[in-house]
Design an enzyme around this catalytic site. Structure first.
Site, PDB file in Angstrom:
ATOM      1  N   HIS A 140      44.484  37.191  35.732  1.00  0.00           N
ATOM      2  CA  HIS A 140      44.824  37.038  37.149  1.00  0.00           C
ATOM      3  C   HIS A 140      46.336  37.086  37.376  1.00  0.00           C
ATOM      4  CE1 HIS A 140      40.647  36.210  37.742  1.00  0.00           C
ATOM      5  NE2 HIS A 140      40.686  35.062  37.087  1.00  0.00           N
ATOM      6  N   ASP A 182      35.187  40.090  35.321  1.00  0.00           N
ATOM      7  CA  ASP A 182      35.241  38.636  35.524  1.00  0.00           C
ATOM      8  C   ASP A 182      33.897  38.032  35.933  1.00  0.00           C
ATOM      9  OD1 ASP A 182      36.139  36.073  35.814  1.00  0.00           O
ATOM     10  OD2 ASP A 182      37.635  36.491  37.358  1.00  0.00           O
TER      11      ASP A 182
HETATM   12 ZN    ZN Z   1      37.649  34.365  34.381  1.00  0.00          ZN
END
Ligand code: ZN
Length: 452
Positions: free
Chosen positions: A268, A319
């Site tokens: 991220h 993810d």
């Molecule tokens: Zn993750």
């Protein structure tokens, strides 16, 4: 040995016509350019390299679309996380294998040929380790083997509920390990993955919320030179808590206190100052971007334009696996930048350069680095991970070169994928993985019992 012939293929040197690829022992043994097809060649039109999804939590595929009802307070990441915990607490090893098998078949159908599985669902329902500490990891490995996807297993170390070593809460009990337990889990994980051709193992300290500085120092050597992945700066609340704890922001803290280099992947890294953005780029670490999940969770928008201008490396991950697709992930990355900057073609490398090509090349290279593969792309020595595209797809008709990638990413998506070879094995043909029906039937039965 298999010989594939493509009318056109994207090689590390760019698009080339009349490309023959020789596959031997799951690897690309040779690439010949400008040769006419020969008898015995399997002929296709267009080839691009397979992509890595460098960040996946496979079990979350089971809850895709199940957290889309607004709560009675502002609906944020943290309420989604409660749904995820409830789901995680109910799944058996069989359930995880069923969900992961469908997910990996879907990844292959949609252009991913390798997965970095950031694996933290380790223990039995009450938090007790299974008799085999790698019981769950073994299910992940079996799903990878059955579908053919390349596996980088990243067992996650998770010990605390928040910054400063706060006690974990009950919903986290299946994730939690002591350092000794984690060392045993790593040994068992290496054993379970070792029979899989081309698989490798790294480690994943979950986040600065879940791991203290002492623990981070203690477990990092357990990677044994493999990749190190960590979630960082996904949410503004996390950044505020990190500043309250350490007077540093998460990326800033990691760059100051951890040996962040090319082996590392910061997942991220959404919320960075300009200084952090430049420093992360200079570290050589990969930013592991998951634009669809980040949009789904309302995380924020990664400073991709500034990071790329500073020479930073990025790859993409699926993810939460709410929607899986190479084209979808890259499109979301670019569209997030367009919405933020109110410009078009933000991540193109310059005037006249295809945005699709820039996104695709960067993500192939970043995924290769983040999952510690010696080489990616269609080149000698790489695992034979190749995707062929359907030139009859309306969004690819009449295109050549980089316009094919723009058509694939911004218009056609996975609908244009014809065949996928994973480690030289043709596992997808006509857009369908050979296990699709079995995997769907088994997945559907699992999910019906979980949501009942
Ligand atoms: Zn993750």
């Amino acid at each position: 040995m298999t010989r594939l012939h493509f009318a056109s293929a994207l090689l590390p040197s760019g698009w080339r016509d009349d490309v023959q690829v020789i596959v031997s022992d799951r690897t690309i043994a040779g690439v010949m350019v400008g040769v006419a097809p020969q008898g015995g060649d399997e002929r296709h039109q267009l080839a691009i390299p397979g992509m890595a999804s460098l960040h996946s939590h496979a079990f979350q595929r089971g809850m895709a679309g199940l957290a889309e009802i607004r709560g009675d307070t502002a609906d944020t990441f943290w309420t989604w996380r409660e749904t995820m915990y409830r789901f995680a607490l109910t799944m058996t090893p069989d359930d995880v294998e069923s969900v992961a098998t469908l997910l990996y078949a879907e990844m292959l159908e949609r252009g991913y040929t390798r997965v970095g599985e950031f694996h933290y669902l380790h223990h039995d329902h009450d938090g007790t380790p299974y008799a085999d500490p790698a019981e769950m990891a073994t299910r992940i490995a079996q799903s990878a083997e059955a579908t053919g996807i390349g596996l980088t297993l990243l067992p996650s170390f998770y010990a605390h509920g928040s910054f400063g070593g706060a006690a974990p809460h009950a919903g986290q009990r299946r994730f939690i390990s002591s350092i000794d337990q984690f060392a045993r889990l790593m040994d068992a994980s290496r054993k379970t993955v070792s029979p899989l051709r081309g698989a490798n193992v790294g480690i994943a300290p979950h986040s600065l919320r879940a791991v203290t500085p002492d623990e981070l120092r203690a477990i990092t050597p357990l990677s044994e030179g493999g990749p190190v992945h960590i979630h960082a700066a996904e949410q503004t609340g996390e950044v505020e808590d990190c500043v309250a704890w350490s007077d540093r922001r998460p990326v800033e803290w990691l760059l100051e206190h951890a040996p962040v280099d090319r082996r590392w992947c910061l997942i991220h890294a959404t919320h960075m100052t300009a200084t952090e953005t430049k420093a992360l780029a200079a570290s050589g670490a990969v930013a592991g971007l998951c634009p669809l999940t980040e949009a789904s969770l309302g995380d924020g928008i990664f400073p991709a334009r500034e990071f790329c201008h500073a020479g930073g490396f990025f790859g993409v991950g699926t993810d939460s696996n709410i929607l899986v697709g190479v084209a979808d992930e890259l499109r979301q990355l670019e569209y997030g930048q367009r919405l933020k900057h109110r410009e078009r073609n933000v991540l193109s490398r310059g005037p006249g350069v295809s945005t699709g090509r820039a996104l695709f090349d960067a993500a192939v290279a970043g995924g290769t680095q983040a999952l510690a593969q010696a080489c990616g792309g269609i080149e000698q020595g790489a695992r034979a991970d190749i995707v062929s595209l359907d030139t009859a797809h309306p969004s690819l008709a009449g295109r050549r070169g980089d316009a094919i990638l723009d058509g694939f990413i911004f218009a056609a998506g996975a609908d244009a994928i014809d065949c996928v070879w994973a480690g030289g094995d043709k596992v997808v043909e006509g857009g369908r993985h050979r296990l699709r029906q079995n995997a769907r039937d088994r997945f559907n039965a699992t999910i019906r019992s979980l949501v009942a």
